[in-house]
Write a protein that holds these residues in place. Structure first.
Motif, PDB file in Angstrom:
ATOM      1  N   ARG A  91      35.360 -11.044 -28.893  1.00 45.77           N
ATOM      2  CA  ARG A  91      35.326 -10.244 -27.691  1.00 45.77           C
ATOM      3  C   ARG A  91      36.403  -9.179 -27.828  1.00 45.77           C
ATOM      4  O   ARG A  91      37.417  -9.387 -28.481  1.00 45.77           O
TER       5      ARG A  91
ATOM      6  N   PRO B 296      37.943  -5.190 -11.626  1.00 45.73           N
ATOM      7  CA  PRO B 296      38.867  -4.094 -11.934  1.00 45.73           C
ATOM      8  C   PRO B 296      39.636  -3.537 -10.742  1.00 45.73           C
ATOM      9  O   PRO B 296      40.803  -3.148 -10.884  1.00 45.73           O
TER      10      PRO B 296
ATOM     11  N   ILE C  85      43.154  -4.975 -10.156  1.00 48.10           N
ATOM     12  CA  ILE C  85      44.188  -4.893 -11.183  1.00 48.10           C
ATOM     13  C   ILE C  85      45.563  -4.482 -10.647  1.00 48.10           C
ATOM     14  O   ILE C  85      46.574  -5.121 -10.982  1.00 48.10           O
TER      15      ILE C  85
ATOM     16  N   THR D 259      45.172  -5.986 -16.776  1.00 44.12           N
ATOM     17  CA  THR D 259      43.940  -5.317 -17.208  1.00 44.12           C
ATOM     18  C   THR D 259      43.217  -6.143 -18.257  1.00 44.12           C
ATOM     19  O   THR D 259      41.990  -6.313 -18.206  1.00 44.12           O
ATOM     20  N   HIS D 260      43.975  -6.674 -19.195  1.00 44.55           N
ATOM     21  CA  HIS D 260      43.390  -7.487 -20.262  1.00 44.55           C
ATOM     22  C   HIS D 260      42.728  -8.744 -19.697  1.00 44.55           C
ATOM     23  O   HIS D 260      41.577  -9.054 -20.023  1.00 44.55           O
TER      24      HIS D 260
ATOM     25  N   VAL E  40      41.679  -9.369 -16.641  1.00 42.69           N
ATOM     26  CA  VAL E  40      40.527  -9.038 -15.794  1.00 42.69           C
ATOM     27  C   VAL E  40      39.328  -8.625 -16.648  1.00 42.69           C
ATOM     28  O   VAL E  40      38.197  -9.056 -16.396  1.00 42.69           O
ATOM     29  N   ASN E  41      39.566  -7.818 -17.661  1.00 44.84           N
ATOM     30  CA  ASN E  41      38.458  -7.374 -18.516  1.00 44.84           C
ATOM     31  C   ASN E  41      37.793  -8.549 -19.233  1.00 44.84           C
ATOM     32  O   ASN E  41      36.581  -8.526 -19.481  1.00 44.84           O
ATOM     33  N   LEU E  42      38.574  -9.581 -19.570  1.00 41.71           N
ATOM     34  CA  LEU E  42      38.015 -10.752 -20.242  1.00 41.71           C
ATOM     35  C   LEU E  42      37.503 -11.814 -19.260  1.00 41.71           C
ATOM     36  O   LEU E  42      37.051 -12.877 -19.690  1.00 41.71           O
ATOM     37  N   LYS E  43      37.605 -11.512 -17.970  1.00 44.21           N
ATOM     38  CA  LYS E  43      37.148 -12.442 -16.918  1.00 44.21           C
ATOM     39  C   LYS E  43      37.870 -13.792 -17.030  1.00 44.21           C
ATOM     40  O   LYS E  43      37.283 -14.855 -16.851  1.00 44.21           O
TER      41      LYS E  43
END
Length: 278
Positions: free
Chosen positions: A49, A183, A186, A215-216, A218-221
């Motif tokens: 990912r 997002p 964040i 951010t990291h 959240v982006n990776l859930k």
């Protein structure tokens, strides 16, 4: 321990994908206790990912015959260098100094040959192993260590069978939602990531680093939020929970933090219960 040092060997690997099957078997035999290192290795070999993998890794196994005694990892993540992690397949209650010391000596010698000494700034392992590693590393490098453990952690666990259902506490005038962070969360999440790190020296973050981490995650859930609203006030993020160490059968909660303004309302408990039920 029924093993002779003369038959113990160490092997250095430059990626988790290079680890031999007996190491993976050792991880899988006790996925709960090996999670602290198994999850990092597993992350490297599953379909990638974005942002999950970085180069500059060292993995070292110490084996006696066909038995894996210890595995050491020296890896990185998006926020920088991980501490040194050391896992033993042997229950901590069975470890003793005559068994541990010579094997840690072998691991430390191999690590010293593989990385710059400045790279080794922290070690996570069970108490005896981390203490012996620190003493061994100091003798080898003349770099001192904190006599009193600088950071201590304890692990607990639950299963679907042991988790007990409990009705959530209702607070009059308060509404809330428990969900995966998105997002738009964040900026608020970054404040809580910064607050969490501020209580966990030496692993502190600058505001900019906290924003990067938020951010990291959240982006990776990998981050959950407990939003909260009181009366006509704007909705805010009261608590966060991060689930960042995942292997095939285990997920570890690695960050729990509540905004001081919303403490004593069971927000963290409510969110942790939600996450463990997913």
């Amino acid at each position: 321990m029924p093993a002779l040092l003369s038959s113990s060997t160490v092997t250095v690997y430059r990626s988790a994908s290079s680890l031999p099957q007996n190491v993976w078997d050792a991880f899988k035999a006790d996925p709960r206790n090996s999670n602290i290192i198994f999850a990092h290795a597993f992350r490297e070999v599953v379909p990638r990912r974005a942002g999950q993998s970085l180069d500059d890794q060292v993995w070292i196994s110490c084996t006696t015959g066909n038995t894996v005694d210890f595995v050491l990892s020296c890896a990185r993540h998006i926020m920088g260098a991980y501490p040194i992690f050391i896992y033993s397949v042997h229950p901590s209650s069975t470890l003793d100094s005559p068994f541990v010391k010579p094997r840690i000596q072998l691991l430390a010698e191999s690590l010293r040959e593989s990385v710059n000494v400045e790279r080794v700034y922290s070690v996570f392992a069970v108490d005896m192993v981390s203490s012996i590693f620190a003493e061994t590393w100091t003798r080898m490098t003349r770099i001192g260590f904190y006599k009193r453990p600088y950071y201590a952690a304890k692990f607990t666990y639950c299963t679907r069978e042991s988790l007990r259902a409990r009705q959530s506490t209702i607070i009059p005038g308060i509404t809330y939602d428990l969900r995966i962070a998105v997002p738009s969360d964040i900026p608020a999440v970054a404040v809580l990531c910064h607050g969490f790190a501020a209580e966990a020296e030496p692993f502190i973050l600058t505001p900019e680093e906290a924003m990067k981490e938020a951010t990291h995650l959240v982006n990776l859930k990998q981050l959950w939020v407990h939003t909260i609203k009181e009366g006509d006030q704007p909705t805010g993020v009261a608590s966060i929970v991060a689930v960042t160490r995942e292997s095939p059968t285990i997920s570890a909660i690695t960050k729990v933090f509540t905004n001081p303004d919303w403490r004593s309302r069971r927000c963290a408990e409510r969110l942790v219960r939600k996450v463990t039920q997913m």
